[in-house]
Design an enzyme around this catalytic site. Structure first.
Site, short mmCIF file in Angstrom:
data_model
loop_
_atom_site.label_atom_id
_atom_site.label_comp_id
_atom_site.label_asym_id
_atom_site.label_seq_id
_atom_site.Cartn_x
_atom_site.Cartn_y
_atom_site.Cartn_z
CB SER A 100 -0.87 0.01 1.26
OG SER A 100 -1.53 1.26 1.39
CE1 TYR B 242 -3.82 -2.05 5.23
CE2 TYR B 242 -3.45 0.24 4.63
CZ TYR B 242 -3.73 -1.06 4.27
OH TYR B 242 -3.90 -1.39 2.93
N1 NAP Z 1 -8.74 -0.47 -1.39
C1 NAP Z 1 -7.67 0.26 -1.13
O1 NAP Z 1 -7.72 1.50 -1.12
C2 NAP Z 1 -6.33 -0.40 -0.88
C3 NAP Z 1 -5.18 0.38 -1.04
C4 NAP Z 1 -3.96 -0.20 -0.82
C5 NAP Z 1 -3.86 -1.54 -0.50
N2 NAP Z 1 -4.99 -2.29 -0.34
C6 NAP Z 1 -4.81 -3.71 0.00
O2 NAP Z 1 -5.38 -4.48 -1.03
C7 NAP Z 1 -5.73 -5.77 -0.54
C8 NAP Z 1 -7.15 -6.10 -0.97
O3 NAP Z 1 -8.03 -5.16 -0.40
P1 NAP Z 1 -9.34 -4.65 -1.13
O4 NAP Z 1 -9.21 -3.18 -1.28
O5 NAP Z 1 -9.65 -5.47 -2.32
O6 NAP Z 1 -10.40 -4.87 0.08
P2 NAP Z 1 -11.65 -5.84 0.23
O7 NAP Z 1 -12.62 -5.59 -0.87
O8 NAP Z 1 -12.11 -5.68 1.63
O9 NAP Z 1 -11.00 -7.30 0.04
C9 NAP Z 1 -10.18 -7.86 1.02
C10 NAP Z 1 -10.05 -9.35 0.78
O10 NAP Z 1 -9.17 -9.90 1.80
C11 NAP Z 1 -9.78 -11.06 2.32
N3 NAP Z 1 -9.36 -11.31 3.69
C12 NAP Z 1 -9.38 -10.46 4.75
N4 NAP Z 1 -8.98 -11.09 5.86
C13 NAP Z 1 -8.70 -12.38 5.50
C14 NAP Z 1 -8.26 -13.52 6.20
N5 NAP Z 1 -8.01 -13.50 7.52
N6 NAP Z 1 -8.09 -14.67 5.52
C15 NAP Z 1 -8.35 -14.73 4.19
N7 NAP Z 1 -8.77 -13.69 3.47
C16 NAP Z 1 -8.95 -12.53 4.13
C17 NAP Z 1 -11.29 -10.83 2.20
O11 NAP Z 1 -11.96 -12.06 2.12
P3 NAP Z 1 -12.88 -12.70 3.26
O12 NAP Z 1 -13.43 -11.58 4.09
O13 NAP Z 1 -13.91 -13.47 2.50
O14 NAP Z 1 -11.94 -13.59 4.00
C18 NAP Z 1 -11.37 -10.08 0.89
O15 NAP Z 1 -11.47 -11.00 -0.19
C19 NAP Z 1 -5.53 -5.70 0.98
O16 NAP Z 1 -4.29 -6.29 1.30
C20 NAP Z 1 -5.50 -4.21 1.26
O17 NAP Z 1 -4.76 -3.90 2.42
C21 NAP Z 1 -6.23 -1.75 -0.54
#
Ligand code: NAP
Length: 252
Positions: free
Chosen positions: A139, A152
């Site tokens: 991130s 985070y």
């Molecule tokens: N959106 C942003 O602005 C942003 C920016 C920078 C980085 N990121 C990173 O991108 C990645 C994906 O996030 P996203 O934005 O796509 O958010 P999201 O829509 O909330 O997706 C997060 C995913 O992680 C899974 N997850 C969470 N805890 C888990 C666990 N204990 N075991 C297995 N799976 C787990 C969730 O699946 P389940 O709940 O079904 O387990 C979900 O599929 C994350 O690492 C996040 O930190 C996001």
């Protein structure tokens, strides 16, 4: 050649979009996450296109991760790309107001979970060798401090440094490693971070143009499908309408 991509956190956001992007290119999919119905829906959607194996998995559980990888069916074992995407932010409030459990959950998911999966899948990636990739989702918070970033951001700084250090050790194996560091992207991320506050999520993404899950999926697909002599070390991506703030100064 049967190309297999292993995606964590495929039930939502970047992970789900990434599954769709690799399916478009004919890769076999190993999709994991905790919400089984979401995995089943995605399997239903994509299995006419490509072979899809789903596994309900909490990445924090090292034994479950090892078991799941050991039990991969024939045809899904030769992993060519591991997308370490599962992760979350909790507690947008200042550090001094955060419950310790929220810090632990972020560390257990973003650091321990990512390490669990990497360790379990690495033998398969090494067997694939040249052209294999580990794509870790970091991130901008791992590089740039901001209020409420506390654990985070620190967990994503771990992802960056772990990625770079992996590169050092894997240099002669053909396995590439990339840290992709997105800025603001509209997914379920903010709903999770605010424990279900839809209005907060809408306010964050409203009146601007955030990245989409598909934007990031495209970048993930790009780094994993480059010619095997190219390694993108780190890719930091922000929406054009996001940048940094001035330094904060406390005044009387
Ligand atoms: N959106 C942003 O602005 C942003 C920016 C920078 C980085 N990121 C990173 O991108 C990645 C994906 O996030 P996203 O934005 O796509 O958010 P999201 O829509 O909330 O997706 C997060 C995913 O992680 C899974 N997850 C969470 N805890 C888990 C666990 N204990 N075991 C297995 N799976 C787990 C969730 O699946 P389940 O709940 O079904 O387990 C979900 O599929 C994350 O690492 C996040 O930190 C996001």
């Amino acid at each position: 050649m049967n190309k297999v991509v292993f995606i964590t956190g495929a039930t939502s956001g970047f992970g789900r979009a990434t599954a769709r992007r690799f399916a478009e290119d004919g890769w076999s999919l190993v999709l994991s996450g905790r919400r089984l119905e979401r995995l089943e829906e995605l399997q239903q959607e994509l299995q006419a296109q490509v072979p899809v194996h789903i596994a309900q998995l909490d990445v924090r559980d090292a034994a479950a991760v090892q078991r799941m990888v050991a039990e991969l069916p024939e045809g899904f074992r030769q992993v060519r790309a591991l997308i370490n995407n599962a992760g979350l932010a909790l507690a947008p409030e200042p550090a001094q107001k955060v419950a310790l459990q929220d810090w632990h959950t972020m560390i257990d998911t973003n650091i321990t979970g990512l390490v669990n999966v990497t360790h379990a899948v690495l033998p398969a990636l090494l067997e694939t060798g040249k052209g294999a990739s580990i794509v870790n989702i970091g991130s901008v918070a791992g590089e740039w401090p901001y209020p409420g970033g506390h654990v985070y951001g620190a967990s994503k700084a771990f992802v960056k440094q772990f990625s770079f250090n992996l590169r050092c050790d894997l240099i002669a194996t053909g396995v590439r490693v990339t840290d992709i560091a997105p800025g603001m992207a509209e997914t379920e991320f903010t709903l999770v971070r605010t424990k279900g506050n839809q209005a907060a999520s809408d306010a964050l993404y409203g009146s601007t143009t955030p990245l989409t899950a598909e934007d990031i999926a495209e970048q993930i697909f790009y780094v994993a499908s480059l010619p095997d002599h190219i390694n993108i070390n780190r890719l930091e991506i922000m929406p054009s309408r996001q940048a940094w703030s001035p330094f904060a100064v406390d005044r009387d």
